[in-house]
Design a protein around this motif. Structure first.
Motif, short mmCIF file in Angstrom:
data_model
loop_
_atom_site.label_atom_id
_atom_site.label_comp_id
_atom_site.label_asym_id
_atom_site.label_seq_id
_atom_site.Cartn_x
_atom_site.Cartn_y
_atom_site.Cartn_z
N PHE A 90 12.50 107.87 6.89
CA PHE A 90 13.05 108.89 5.99
C PHE A 90 12.43 110.25 6.29
CE2 PHE A 90 15.25 110.48 2.42
CZ PHE A 90 14.41 111.26 1.66
N PRO A 140 15.66 112.24 7.48
CA PRO A 140 16.23 112.00 6.15
C PRO A 140 17.76 112.00 6.16
CG PRO A 140 15.20 114.18 6.24
CD PRO A 140 14.83 113.49 7.50
N GLY A 200 10.01 118.07 -3.44
CA GLY A 200 10.28 116.78 -2.78
C GLY A 200 11.76 116.54 -2.52
N CYS A 222 12.27 110.97 -6.49
CA CYS A 222 11.67 112.03 -5.66
C CYS A 222 10.59 111.43 -4.76
CB CYS A 222 11.05 113.11 -6.55
SG CYS A 222 10.15 114.36 -5.58
N GLN A 223 10.65 111.72 -3.47
CA GLN A 223 9.69 111.17 -2.53
C GLN A 223 8.29 111.72 -2.78
OE1 GLN A 223 9.70 108.75 -0.51
NE2 GLN A 223 7.73 109.15 0.45
N GLU A 224 8.22 112.90 -3.43
CA GLU A 224 6.89 113.51 -3.68
C GLU A 224 6.36 113.16 -5.07
OE1 GLU A 224 7.06 114.59 0.03
OE2 GLU A 224 5.29 114.82 -1.25
N ASP A 269 16.36 105.05 -5.12
CA ASP A 269 15.23 104.40 -5.80
C ASP A 269 15.20 102.91 -5.41
OD1 ASP A 269 14.40 103.52 -9.24
OD2 ASP A 269 13.11 103.82 -7.45
N LYS A 279 7.79 111.32 -7.40
CA LYS A 279 8.20 109.96 -7.81
C LYS A 279 9.04 109.94 -9.09
CE LYS A 279 5.67 108.67 -4.33
NZ LYS A 279 6.37 108.71 -3.01
N VAL A 293 9.64 104.56 4.83
CA VAL A 293 9.31 105.97 4.54
C VAL A 293 9.23 106.79 5.82
CG1 VAL A 293 7.58 107.51 3.51
CG2 VAL A 293 8.07 105.31 2.46
N GLU A 330 6.47 99.34 1.48
CA GLU A 330 6.15 99.96 0.19
C GLU A 330 5.79 98.90 -0.85
OE1 GLU A 330 8.40 104.15 -0.29
OE2 GLU A 330 9.73 102.41 -0.55
N ARG A 344 15.42 110.49 -2.71
CA ARG A 344 15.77 109.31 -1.90
C ARG A 344 16.31 108.26 -2.85
NH1 ARG A 344 10.33 105.93 -1.00
NH2 ARG A 344 11.76 104.23 -1.45
#
Ligand code: APR
Length: 257
Positions: free
Chosen positions: A60, A64, A163, A131-133, A168, A135, A57, A174, A166
């Motif tokens: 990223f 990114p 977000g 979505c990174q924010e 999945d 999810k 993360v 993680e 990214r």
């Protein structure tokens, strides 16, 4: 195949036939014969790229564009490869056994493309976006998230509009998907035969599964041309490519069906 090996195959096939529940864990080696690079072999990805720059993360958030460049390259590579005989053999196994659970560390979608239905994807699937924010997860054909990375645009989440999207996939550091972990552990504890196929068995928690199975009484089989951390614990090892040995096992199973 020399006689001794075919005798070993026949003995394993007999175990497969008798098993009330079989579990398989696959790693990058099962896709090697499709042309997908592994990670830790001499020609592997981690000898050409730095995971700390591409598969976590912080990387990223820091860059990114670089991370998307790498995953776009991997997606493009995977769009050009096909499942190999090992993938198809595993897809066929589920119809030949009383109970079969396929768990994979691979994100290349090749098990699904080969026809495996209920694949437990411990490390996610590169074809999907997340979505990174917020999810939110997006399937590959979701038109709202189609983007042409090569035009330099970074994809944003159409749900939360803030977000960045990214791939999945699970990055280093993680948590693995909770449902995948729960299902995998249950399958490993329940099975009486566990196949560790094409993995160096060094990345946890996935690498714990063969040992969980064996501790619960399962017969542990490893299929890998190389010796791994698991080899000393395996009850039976095949030092052969999975694309060769798996079809042999399936054909023997079908002969005796
Ligand atoms: N058949 C079976 N095994 C093979 C074959 C083949 N044809 N070719 C290579 N292998 C074996 C190699 O000997 C090696 O032990 O596949 C293994 C691949 O090991 P890794 O490259 O470490 O890949 P894997 O075990 O899947 O890595 C686990 O690490 O970087 C993370 O998320 C990534 O899911 C990956 C995880």
């Amino acid at each position: 195949m020399e006689d001794q090996a075919s005798e070993t195959c026949k003995a394993l096939v007999e175990r497969l036939r008798r098993a009330s529940s079989v579990c398989a864990l696959t790693g990058a080696g099962v896709s090697k014969e499709s042309g997908v690079p592994t990670f830790r072999e001499a020609d592997g990805l981690w000898n050409r790229f730095r995971p700390e720059e591409l598969a976590n993360v912080e990387a990223f958030i820091r860059n990114p564009t670089l991370v998307w460049e790498w995953y776009s390259w991997r997606r493009e590579l995977m769009s050009r490869v096909q499942p190999n005989a090992g993938h198809y053999a595993l897809a066929e196994l589920s119809s030949l056994l009383k109970s079969f659970t396929l768990i994979t560390q691979n994100v290349d979608n090749l098990h699904r493309q080969a026809g495996s239905k209920d694949v437990i994807e411990l490390h996610g699937n590169i074809q999907r976006n997340k979505c990174q924010e917020c999810k939110t997860v997006y399937l590959p054909d979701d038109s709202r998230t189609r983007f042409e990375f090569r035009k330099g645009q970074l994809p944003h989440c159409p749900e939360c509009n803030t977000g960045l999207l990214r791939p999945d996939v699970v990055w280093f550091g993680e948590m693995l998907p909770e449902d995948a972990i729960t299902q995998s552990w249950e399958a490993a504890e329940r099975c009486d035969l566990f196949l560790s196929i094409g993995t160096s068995a060094v990345v946890y928690p996935a690498a714990a599964l063969p040992q969980v199975a064996q501790a619960s009484g399962a017969f542990l089989v490893e299929i890998n041309p190389q010796v791994t951390e698991l080899s000393g614990k395996a009850d039976l090892s095949f030092r052969e490519p999975s694309g060769e040995i798996l079809p042999t096992l399936v054909n023997l199973l079908k002969e005796q069906a």
